[in-house]
Design a protein around this motif. Structure first.
Motif, PDB file in Angstrom:
ATOM      1  N   GLU A  39      26.169  53.593  17.296  1.00 53.48           N
ATOM      2  CA  GLU A  39      26.427  52.295  17.820  1.00 53.48           C
ATOM      3  C   GLU A  39      27.524  51.947  18.529  1.00 53.48           C
ATOM      4  O   GLU A  39      28.685  52.486  17.907  1.00 53.48           O
ATOM      5  CB  GLU A  39      25.947  51.278  16.607  1.00 53.48           C
ATOM      6  N   PHE A  91      18.343  48.739  22.288  1.00 57.37           N
ATOM      7  CA  PHE A  91      19.589  49.216  22.728  1.00 57.37           C
ATOM      8  C   PHE A  91      19.368  49.777  23.866  1.00 57.37           C
ATOM      9  O   PHE A  91      17.935  49.995  24.450  1.00 57.37           O
ATOM     10  CB  PHE A  91      20.113  50.258  21.688  1.00 57.37           C
ATOM     11  N   SER A 113      24.377  50.792  23.593  1.00 64.15           N
ATOM     12  CA  SER A 113      25.010  49.506  23.522  1.00 64.15           C
ATOM     13  C   SER A 113      23.756  48.615  23.363  1.00 64.15           C
ATOM     14  O   SER A 113      22.759  48.830  23.870  1.00 64.15           O
ATOM     15  CB  SER A 113      25.756  49.393  24.949  1.00 64.15           C
ATOM     16  N   GLU A 114      24.153  47.587  22.695  1.00 64.29           N
ATOM     17  CA  GLU A 114      22.956  46.646  22.404  1.00 64.29           C
ATOM     18  C   GLU A 114      22.407  45.940  23.795  1.00 64.29           C
ATOM     19  O   GLU A 114      23.403  45.856  24.729  1.00 64.29           O
ATOM     20  CB  GLU A 114      23.407  45.501  21.602  1.00 64.29           C
ATOM     21  N   ASP A 115      21.362  45.748  24.053  1.00 59.07           N
ATOM     22  CA  ASP A 115      20.708  45.198  25.031  1.00 59.07           C
ATOM     23  C   ASP A 115      20.578  43.731  24.646  1.00 59.07           C
ATOM     24  O   ASP A 115      19.523  43.183  24.012  1.00 59.07           O
ATOM     25  CB  ASP A 115      19.330  45.759  25.514  1.00 59.07           C
ATOM     26  N   LYS A 804      19.893  45.326  12.604  1.00 57.95           N
ATOM     27  CA  LYS A 804      20.538  46.704  12.942  1.00 57.95           C
ATOM     28  C   LYS A 804      21.634  46.715  11.710  1.00 57.95           C
ATOM     29  O   LYS A 804      22.308  45.931  11.621  1.00 57.95           O
ATOM     30  CB  LYS A 804      20.944  46.744  14.238  1.00 57.95           C
TER      31      LYS A 804
END
Length: 821
Positions: A39, A91, A113-115, A804
């Protein structure tokens, strides 16, 4: 959200494997593509991220894989040029175009990366069962189970594979109640664990882990294994939460809230709830008494009607602080307070030898109960690098108080009882994990557990005079210090884990009124060994061994009697010794696209096993012998069994999971005691019996997006040394519907549809002194059929979001490192 990711990526992965299997052989030797997925912000490893390998400009996956708990992956492909895609739910995916793979290639660290857009809109639904089957444990995800909405932790455990809960709330694993129950990796500090589990709401539970053969990093206590209950800890950014209101018949209602607020440095979480519960039950014991010549002497029918009400508050608040990018410190406070009333009405009908009614009496027990539990916990995690090198430190302190008072009236007597218990507990634990090289790691740790219980129990006659034969003051002190070390490694397709745990135990059991003082000091070594062989990407074989200990606690050792019936009395035994168990287990797991199959065979050899025995104590009430039920160290027990679990998804809208367990138990030993007349009695309690347990759970999506869940279970008949326990069947069902644009859910469930979960047994006893005997048939049902309706509302939180792993909270509570792989 972790389990939803697991389910979705499994479907994706199995499809990839299937597609790859359809490709014609290339005739070339395969090479390995490896790497790690993290992450981007927290730099934490992402488990169950998917890796897809495709031919350039082609969407058909020809090879694929998923990451392990350390974020590592390894995929075998023929040499060539490929497009590679790395994905994780919620993500942004990473794509590597036109990558030439001619020999073993390491892609290095891949950061996802987080969406944000997807996080704010997506509603994720698991397409697999709520049960995850892993090699070393089974993980049951509570969030998706409609059956327990508005229920308690006892209801949750009664749906977990390999686990069953009887009508008194006692929990067993693979047919044995010789287990250890943990909450967030720490032992439950409640004085009455069964009652505490009935008071904790199911809505506070995230998942349950069942570990049938624990490694050295876990407590050695629990001859048949461990059950770890993991509480919810929110991880979503910002402020979010869930509110749940419920009501039911018999009169039951409750309101609870789970709230979470997360910033870059701090994560605040809290759970609070109030519930009022009514449990109605009943039972009977029909006894025929025989003379020494075998002819009938008389009959006695004992009928019981019970009603228990509880008002409970449960609160939990905590904060997780990101001290540094690699250091996390969590502190939490748990508080429970419960009050209630118990009503037991027992009627006695007497009959002569010809079964002609001769008279009746009654006994009414009205009781009040109050408990208050407080616990402070602290957890510190220091990650030295991103390869699993870390130190975890846990500490907790707790105080638990239980007060029970009752007034017993009857046709010919009047008594009152007072029972006050206070327990204090301190726990210190440290776990260190050091990866040595690729596929191997070293672990070591310490745990200290220090407890003090004081129990005052009095039985008073109508004049307020204490009965010295039935009253006592118990002082129980237990100090346990433990050290462990273990080493794991992986060589090709074999994985190994070897461990050794040493525990030093110092126990004092003191009866202050009679000045009986017992000290039990002992220390033991507890080795463990695990071997796993990866047959293929879809199947594994495991073999394991561990030594376990069971220390008597609670009602087992407390000589305070259950005095609601004056002819059938339960009494603890303060002189019980611990029992030691050698456990052997071999297992096999196989995964297909729609089916996961897990089976295991196990053998347990236990010395000084605990067993409950019934015997007349020599006293009589109106000519009826008084029977005392008490635990003893019987002798040796050998248990052999096998079980299997199936998770099957025949269609997208229909999921099934089932569990079957069969076992044979052989016990050898005898019980010697001196009755109230000073006569030495010896009972031979050798016994061999078969029994089995089965459960099936079905979840189906009906038209209009109504979810329907149905669970059926059956406990097979089992022979005992003094009779037999009959089979028991039960069935539960539930319906749920999402409303308010999926922000809320309405659920309706029925527990024990046919009102059939009743404990039935036959018992045969003989007085070796008089040669008189008796045969009894008993039924007991602590909770009758119940109906429950609940309403759940979520804000700023998608349904079934599994949160998460932004911070590497050690949810196992000192679980140590992952099995090398």
């Amino acid at each position: 959200m972790k389990q939803i990711r697991f389910a979705v990526v499994l479907v994706f992965l199995f499809t990839s494997f299937y597609n790859y299997a359809q490709q014609p052989p290339s005739g070339k030797n395969k090479v390995k593509v490896t790497g790690k997925v993290f992450e981007k912000v927290s730099k934490q490893a992402l488990e169950y991220a998917t890796i897809s390998i495709m031919l350039p400009n082609d969407t058909k996956v020809i090879a694929g894989g998923i990451t392990n708990p350390k974020g590592e992956f390894e995929v075998a492909v023929a040499p060539g040029t490929y497009d590679i895609k790395i994905e994780f739910i919620s993500f942004k995916p990473t794509e590597i175009k036109q990558k030439s793979i001619q020999d073993d290639t390491n892609l290095g660290a891949v950061n996802l990366s987080e969406d944000a857009a997807q996080l704010s809109e997506v509603v994720v639904r698991a397409e697999k069962s709520t049960v995850e089957i892993k090699l070393d444990k089974k993980v049951y995800n509570v969030g998706q189970d409609m059956m327990v909405k508005g229920g308690t932790v006892s209801d949750v455990l009664d749906n977990v594979p390999s686990v069953s809960v009887d009508t008194e709330g006692n929990v067993s694993l693979r047919g044995s109640d010789n287990i250890r129950i943990l909450i967030d990796g720490r032992p439950s500090n409640a004085i009455n664990v069964a009652e505490a589990l009935r008071q904790l709401p199911a809505d506070a539970i995230d998942k349950v882990e069942v570990i049938t053969n624990p490694s050295a990093r876990y407590d050695a206590e629990g001859g048949s294994g461990l059950i770890n209950i993991i509480l919810k800890k929110g991880k979503n950014q910002g402020f979010n939460g869930t509110f749940i209101a419920s009501t039911g018949i018999p009169e039951t209602y409750g309101l609870s809230a789970n709230l979470n607020y997360k910033t870059e440095k701090f994560n605040y979480f809290t759970t609070a709830g109030y519930n009022h519960r009514t449990n109605e039950g009943g039972g009977l014991t029909n006894t025929e008494y025989f003379k020494a010549d075998g002819s009938t002497k008389e009959f006695l029918d004992e009928n019981r009607d019970t009603k228990r009400t509880r008002d409970g508050f449960n609160g939990r608040a905590g904060v997780e602080w990101t001290v540094a990018p690699n250091t996390f410190w969590t502190n939490a406070i748990n508080y429970q307070k419960n009050t209630g009333e118990d009503r037991d009405l027992i009627g006695f009908d007497n009959f002569d030898a010809n079964h002609v009614f001769t008279g009746s009496t009654y006994r009414l027990n009205n009781g009040d109960t109050e408990s208050e539990n407080f616990e402070y916990t602290s957890n510190l995690i220091k990650n030295f690098n991103d390869k699993g090198h870390k130190l975890t430190v846990d500490a907790s302190i707790s105080r638990n108080r239980d007060d029970n008072n009752s007034l017993i009236t009857g046709s010919q007597n009047y008594n009152s009882t007072l029972n006050d218990q206070v327990q204090k507990q301190v726990l210190l634990q440290a776990d260190y994990v050091l990866p040595i090289s690729k596929g191997s790691q070293f672990e070591a740790g310490y745990k200290g557990s220090f407890g003090d219980l004081n129990n005052e129990y009095f039985v008073l006659d109508p004049a307020g005079i204490i009965d010295p034969k039935l009253s006592n003051t118990l002082e129980y002190k237990e100090n346990i210090n433990a050290f462990y070390t273990q080493y794991g490694l992986k060589i090709n397709k074999f994985s190994y884990l070897f461990g050794l745990r040493w525990e030093d135990t110092n126990i004092q059991v003191n009866l202050l009124d009679t000045k009986e003082f017992n000290t039990k000091k002992y220390n033991n070594l507890f080795p463990s060994a695990f071997i796993s062989y990866e047959i293929s990407d879809q199947s594994n074989f495991t073999a394991s061994y561990s030594k376990r200990v069971s220390r008597p606690r609670g009602r087992f050792m407390n000589p305070a009697v259950n005095y609601s019936s004056n002819i059938n009395i339960f009494k603890g035994n303060p002189d019980l010794d611990p029992s030691l168990t050698d456990k052997y287990d071999i297992g096999y797991i196989k995964r297909w696209e729609k089916l996961t199959f897990n089976t295991s065979a196990y053998f347990e050899n236990t010395k000084d096993v605990f067993s409950f025995v019934k015997a007349p104590n020599g006293d009589q009430v109106n000519g009826i012998p008084v029977i005392v039920n008490t635990p003893i160290n019987l002798g040796n027990e050998q248990k052999f069994g096998f079980e299997f679990t199936l998770n099957y998804t025949p269609f997208k809208k229909w999921r099934l999971n089932s569990n079957f367990n069969f076992y044979n138990v052989k016990t050898t030993g005898e019980n010697s005691y001196t009755d109230s007349q000073g006569v030495l009695i010896t009972q031979n309690l050798d016994n061999q019996a078969n029994s089995w347990f089965a459960r099936i759970n079905s979840k189906l999506t009906l038209p209009y997006k109504i979810d329907w869940q149905l669970t059926a279970m059956y406990n097979g008949e089992q022979k005992t040394a003094q009779g037999k326990n009959l089979g028991q069947f039960g069935m539960n069902t539930a319906f749920s519907k999402d409303v308010l644009k999926d922000k809320a859910t309405i659920a309706f469930n029925i527990s024990d549809i046919f009102n059939s979960r009743i404990m039935r047994s036959y018992t045969y006893l003989q007085n070796d002194k008089t040669l008189e005997s008796q045969t009894s048939y008993s039924e007991m049902q602590w909770r009758k059929r119940q109906f429950n309706l609940s309403f759940t509302y979520r804000f700023n939180k998608p349904k079934n979001d599994r949160e998460k792993n932004g911070a590497p909270k050690n949810e196992g509570g000192g679980d140590g490192g992952d099995f090398p792989g």
